[in-house]
Design a protein around this motif. Structure first.
Motif, PDB file in Angstrom:
ATOM      1  N   UNK A  63      -7.777  -2.975   2.059  1.00 50.67           N
ATOM      2  CA  UNK A  63      -7.446  -4.395   2.227  1.00 50.67           C
ATOM      3  C   UNK A  63      -8.492  -5.242   1.492  1.00 50.67           C
ATOM      4  N   UNK A  64      -8.018  -6.228   0.797  1.00 53.55           N
ATOM      5  CA  UNK A  64      -8.939  -7.167   0.145  1.00 53.55           C
ATOM      6  C   UNK A  64      -9.404  -6.708  -1.222  1.00 53.55           C
ATOM      7  N   UNK A  65      -9.967  -7.644  -1.959  1.00 54.08           N
ATOM      8  CA  UNK A  65     -10.331  -7.361  -3.348  1.00 54.08           C
ATOM      9  C   UNK A  65     -11.571  -6.496  -3.495  1.00 54.08           C
ATOM     10  N   UNK A  66     -12.358  -6.374  -2.420  1.00 55.21           N
ATOM     11  CA  UNK A  66     -13.555  -5.520  -2.476  1.00 55.21           C
ATOM     12  C   UNK A  66     -13.192  -4.068  -2.764  1.00 55.21           C
ATOM     13  N   UNK A  67     -11.912  -3.741  -2.601  1.00 58.77           N
ATOM     14  CA  UNK A  67     -11.478  -2.353  -2.801  1.00 58.77           C
ATOM     15  C   UNK A  67     -10.939  -2.102  -4.211  1.00 58.77           C
ATOM     16  N   UNK A  68     -10.735  -3.133  -4.995  1.00 54.30           N
ATOM     17  CA  UNK A  68     -10.059  -2.976  -6.289  1.00 54.30           C
ATOM     18  C   UNK A  68     -10.743  -1.932  -7.186  1.00 54.30           C
ATOM     19  N   UNK A  69     -12.058  -2.057  -7.352  1.00 54.30           N
ATOM     20  CA  UNK A  69     -12.775  -1.155  -8.267  1.00 54.30           C
ATOM     21  C   UNK A  69     -12.702   0.288  -7.788  1.00 54.30           C
ATOM     22  N   UNK A  70     -12.822   0.472  -6.457  1.00 54.34           N
ATOM     23  CA  UNK A  70     -12.781   1.828  -5.903  1.00 54.34           C
ATOM     24  C   UNK A  70     -11.427   2.491  -6.088  1.00 54.34           C
ATOM     25  N   UNK A  71     -10.373   1.702  -5.993  1.00 49.90           N
ATOM     26  CA  UNK A  71      -9.026   2.260  -6.184  1.00 49.90           C
ATOM     27  C   UNK A  71      -8.873   2.736  -7.631  1.00 49.90           C
ATOM     28  N   UNK A 112      -3.220   3.214  -2.103  1.00 50.64           N
ATOM     29  CA  UNK A 112      -4.112   2.210  -1.523  1.00 50.64           C
ATOM     30  C   UNK A 112      -3.654   1.934  -0.099  1.00 50.64           C
ATOM     31  N   UNK A 113      -4.497   2.265   0.865  1.00 50.08           N
ATOM     32  CA  UNK A 113      -4.104   2.057   2.261  1.00 50.08           C
ATOM     33  C   UNK A 113      -5.204   1.350   3.047  1.00 50.08           C
ATOM     34  N   UNK A 158      -5.791  -1.692   9.300  1.00 49.87           N
ATOM     35  CA  UNK A 158      -4.840  -2.806   9.328  1.00 49.87           C
ATOM     36  C   UNK A 158      -3.391  -2.351   9.172  1.00 49.87           C
ATOM     37  N   UNK A 159      -3.183  -1.063   8.976  1.00 53.91           N
ATOM     38  CA  UNK A 159      -1.830  -0.540   8.874  1.00 53.91           C
ATOM     39  C   UNK A 159      -1.151  -0.854   7.551  1.00 53.91           C
ATOM     40  N   UNK A 170       3.984   2.391   4.252  1.00 53.77           N
ATOM     41  CA  UNK A 170       5.272   2.660   3.599  1.00 53.77           C
ATOM     42  C   UNK A 170       5.056   3.544   2.365  1.00 53.77           C
ATOM     43  N   UNK A 171       3.956   3.312   1.649  1.00 49.79           N
ATOM     44  CA  UNK A 171       3.645   4.159   0.490  1.00 49.79           C
ATOM     45  C   UNK A 171       3.288   5.578   0.939  1.00 49.79           C
ATOM     46  N   UNK A 172       2.593   5.681   2.048  1.00 50.53           N
ATOM     47  CA  UNK A 172       2.269   7.007   2.584  1.00 50.53           C
ATOM     48  C   UNK A 172       3.560   7.739   2.959  1.00 50.53           C
ATOM     49  N   UNK A 173       4.462   7.026   3.592  1.00 47.39           N
ATOM     50  CA  UNK A 173       5.765   7.612   3.935  1.00 47.39           C
ATOM     51  C   UNK A 173       6.463   8.103   2.667  1.00 47.39           C
ATOM     52  N   UNK A 174       6.442   7.271   1.631  1.00 39.57           N
ATOM     53  CA  UNK A 174       7.094   7.630   0.372  1.00 39.57           C
ATOM     54  C   UNK A 174       6.468   8.853  -0.285  1.00 39.57           C
ATOM     55  N   UNK A 175       5.171   9.048  -0.077  1.00 40.02           N
ATOM     56  CA  UNK A 175       4.497  10.219  -0.649  1.00 40.02           C
ATOM     57  C   UNK A 175       4.808  11.477   0.161  1.00 40.02           C
TER      58      UNK A 175
END
Ligand code: GDP
Ligand code: MG
Length: 163
Positions: A122-130, A143-144, A148-149, A153-158
């Motif tokens: 969650x949030x932009x602090x994670x952008x570089x790590x992703x 990216x999960x 915060x849940x 949906x992406x996890x389900x799709x994977x």
């Protein structure tokens, strides 16, 4: 058909938070014995209409004489053997650490199916790590945010095509 998902990764990335979210509060209250750390915790998980078994790996947090890397290898190999799918979690806020790279190497060699999850997304602090997570050689990171849940949906799709 049901399957077993093991959540692996270094301490503090959010494995137990995701485990609790997938299993639900009712069943997650299993850490009831003070002083007893269980290396592997198993629960019945539900995500969308998928029912599966989830394994939370712990036990790396304890201080022992054993090296962290040795314990990581043994624990991860045990989890991989038990699981059909491994969810390898990193902390997207911290980015990829040398310890994460050790995990990635074990999983690339031993696991049939690996889902890479960049948590705390969650949030932009994670952008570089992703973005960094792509370097682990495990495909596209999901990216999960376990707390915060987000990204469920992406996890389900994977999981769906592997189920
Ligand atoms: P584990 O050691 O990998 O099992 O990690 P935990 O589930 O115990 O979480 C470690 C810390 O990260 C706790 O303080 C959690 O509240 C926090 N945490 C877990 N998921 C998230 C998340 O999605 N975002 C943020 N910001 N913090 C999280
Ligand atoms: Mg934990």
């Amino acid at each position: 058909m049901s399957f077993t998902l093991a959540i692996v990764g270094r301490p503090n990335v959010g494995k137990s938070t995701l485990f609790n979210r997938l299993v639900g509060k009712k069943l997650a209250l299993v850490d009831d014995q003070p002083g007893v750390t269980r290396d592997l915790r198993e629960g019945a998980a539900r995500l969308g209409d998928l029912d599966f078994t989830v394994i939370d790996t712990a036990g790396l947090e304890e201080a022992t004489d054993d090296s962290l890397e040795g314990r990581m290898r043994r624990l991860t190999e045990r989890a991989v053997e038990m699981a059909d799918i491994c969810l390898f979690m990193i902390d997207a806020r911290t980015g990829v650490t040398p310890t994460d790279e050790v995990f990635a190497e074990i999983l690339r060699k031993k696991a049939d199916h690996v889902i890479l999850a960049a948590n705390k997304g969650e949030g932009r602090a994670a952008d570089a790590g992703v973005i960094e997570a792509w370097n682990l050689g495990l495909g596209e990171p999901l990216r999960i945010s376990a707390e915060h849940g987000e990204g469920m949906a992406d996890l389900f799709g994977a999981l769906l095509p592997l189920s």
